[in-house]
Design a protein around this motif. Sequence first.
Motif, PDB file in Angstrom:
ATOM      1  N   ASN A   1      -4.880 -11.933   5.095  1.00 19.02           N
ATOM      2  CA  ASN A   1      -5.482 -11.755   7.144  1.00 19.02           C
ATOM      3  C   ASN A   1      -6.883 -10.653   5.598  1.00 19.02           C
ATOM      4  OD1 ASN A   1      -3.445 -12.505   8.197  1.00 19.02           O
ATOM      5  ND2 ASN A   1      -1.634 -10.814   6.991  1.00 19.02           N
TER       6      ASN A   1
ATOM      7  N   LEU B   1      -9.105  -7.415   6.449  1.00 18.45           N
ATOM      8  CA  LEU B   1     -10.117  -7.012   7.757  1.00 18.45           C
ATOM      9  C   LEU B   1     -11.478  -6.749   7.283  1.00 18.45           C
ATOM     10  CD1 LEU B   1      -8.468  -3.581   9.114  1.00 18.45           C
ATOM     11  CD2 LEU B   1     -10.631  -3.080   7.820  1.00 18.45           C
TER      12      LEU B   1
ATOM     13  N   ALA C   1      -7.532   0.018  11.909  1.00 15.67           N
ATOM     14  CA  ALA C   1      -6.479  -0.142  10.687  1.00 15.67           C
ATOM     15  C   ALA C   1      -5.378  -0.724  10.641  1.00 15.67           C
ATOM     16  CB  ALA C   1      -6.726   0.538   9.799  1.00 15.67           C
ATOM     17  N   GLU C   2      -4.333   0.330  11.575  1.00 13.89           N
ATOM     18  CA  GLU C   2      -2.561   0.402  11.348  1.00 13.89           C
ATOM     19  C   GLU C   2      -2.737  -0.737  12.663  1.00 13.89           C
ATOM     20  OE1 GLU C   2      -0.941   1.580   9.336  1.00 13.89           O
ATOM     21  OE2 GLU C   2      -1.080   3.841   9.282  1.00 13.89           O
TER      22      GLU C   2
ATOM     23  N   ARG D   1      -2.820  -4.033  10.785  1.00 10.37           N
ATOM     24  CA  ARG D   1      -1.436  -4.141  10.083  1.00 10.37           C
ATOM     25  C   ARG D   1      -0.190  -4.480  10.949  1.00 10.37           C
ATOM     26  NH1 ARG D   1      -0.790   0.213   5.381  1.00 10.37           N
ATOM     27  NH2 ARG D   1       0.092   1.555   6.747  1.00 10.37           N
ATOM     28  N   ARG D   2      -0.170  -4.270  12.027  1.00 14.95           N
ATOM     29  CA  ARG D   2       0.561  -4.108  13.402  1.00 14.95           C
ATOM     30  C   ARG D   2       1.478  -6.052  13.513  1.00 14.95           C
ATOM     31  NH1 ARG D   2       0.003   1.218  14.548  1.00 14.95           N
ATOM     32  NH2 ARG D   2      -1.049  -0.147  16.764  1.00 14.95           N
TER      33      ARG D   2
ATOM     34  N   GLY E   1      -0.001  -7.963  10.164  1.00 16.03           N
ATOM     35  CA  GLY E   1       0.908  -8.418   8.533  1.00 16.03           C
ATOM     36  C   GLY E   1       0.840  -7.602   7.328  1.00 16.03           C
ATOM     37  N   ALA E   2       0.382  -7.798   6.099  1.00 16.59           N
ATOM     38  CA  ALA E   2      -0.014  -6.992   5.166  1.00 16.59           C
ATOM     39  C   ALA E   2      -2.007  -7.422   5.438  1.00 16.59           C
ATOM     40  CB  ALA E   2       0.375  -7.105   3.851  1.00 16.59           C
ATOM     41  N   ILE E   3      -2.507  -6.716   4.904  1.00 11.39           N
ATOM     42  CA  ILE E   3      -4.259  -6.981   4.646  1.00 11.39           C
ATOM     43  C   ILE E   3      -4.529  -7.848   3.234  1.00 11.39           C
ATOM     44  CG2 ILE E   3      -6.335  -6.233   5.226  1.00 11.39           C
ATOM     45  CD1 ILE E   3      -4.754  -6.467   7.627  1.00 11.39           C
ATOM     46  N   ASN E   4      -4.547  -8.638   3.479  1.00  7.36           N
ATOM     47  CA  ASN E   4      -5.251  -9.041   2.193  1.00  7.36           C
ATOM     48  C   ASN E   4      -6.471  -9.016   1.575  1.00  7.36           C
ATOM     49  OD1 ASN E   4      -3.148 -11.424   3.614  1.00  7.36           O
ATOM     50  ND2 ASN E   4      -1.887 -10.070   2.027  1.00  7.36           N
TER      51      ASN E   4
ATOM     52  N   PHE F   1      -4.435   0.306   2.140  1.00  5.44           N
ATOM     53  CA  PHE F   1      -4.424  -0.423   2.084  1.00  5.44           C
ATOM     54  C   PHE F   1      -4.322  -0.540   0.803  1.00  5.44           C
ATOM     55  CE2 PHE F   1      -6.279  -1.436   6.130  1.00  5.44           C
ATOM     56  CZ  PHE F   1      -5.125  -1.579   6.808  1.00  5.44           C
TER      57      PHE F   1
ATOM     58  N   ASP G   1      -0.754  -0.683  -0.886  1.00  3.10           N
ATOM     59  CA  ASP G   1       0.607  -1.598  -0.935  1.00  3.10           C
ATOM     60  C   ASP G   1      -0.046  -3.098  -1.501  1.00  3.10           C
ATOM     61  OD1 ASP G   1       1.799  -0.615   1.009  1.00  3.10           O
ATOM     62  OD2 ASP G   1       0.174  -1.230   2.984  1.00  3.10           O
TER      63      ASP G   1
END
Length: 258
Positions: free
Chosen positions: A27, A29, A95-96, A99-100, A103-106, A146, A149
């Motif tokens: 993922n 962003l 951004a939130e 993530r919802r 999932g995790a932002i890579n 992020f 995480d």
Amino acid sequence: MYLLLDYETIRHDSFITNKIKVIQMKNALITGSTKGMGRAIAIAFAKEGINLAVNARNTDDLAAFKTELLDINPNIKVFTAVADGSDRQQLLQFAEGARRELGAINIIVNNLGMYKYSNILDDEQGLFEKMVNTNLMPAYELYRLFGKDMAAAGEGHIFSICSVASLNPVVEAGIYSVTKAALLSLSNTMRLEMQEHGVKVTAVIPGSTLTDSWKGQDVDKDLMVLPEDVASAILTIYKMSKGANVDQIIIKPAKGQL
């Protein structure tokens, strides 16, 4: 996390079986995503099967771009949000939400930027704050949101679109040069903080690139870096082996700066 199932045909001496492979999709962003370098980077990632979170201030532009990305690759997920990335609250809501939804932002691509011709002594009131909030603040806030995480996961890649003005200040664009130099410094600091965790950080430093910054000017695109060149470089860096990182990459016109 969005998963893709693939089938791998395995041939044995006497029979053929199909083995299911689960591919964990990444993922990304990207700020400032519907024009210029951000747009080209999003398209390059879409072709690679990377889910995307993109934002813009214009609702129509954002909707059209989402459709375009899904036409390019219908197997990805695209999260969009109408948000001004230079507004901290709107940025973090985007951004939130990403993530919802994904999932995790890579992958983070700090692309949002603003260029303005102005000597510092001639700057209009408020330009300093506007430049900081556009060129620097989003990268800082997204890293704080992020970064931990990514560190816990032991993977991730943060790209920040700096500028050759971060290395050699442009007098006619003084505060732009200052904020891009600060972004480069932030990138260097993030890299040092994250390298022990296996998270990569790369500063992308383009020279004269054909974006809206040149709108209204008579320029020859063959004498400039194209947004697709920057996207290609980022994708190549991202696909390097786990043990390799490009700290900085400078991409300038072959015949020199305009």
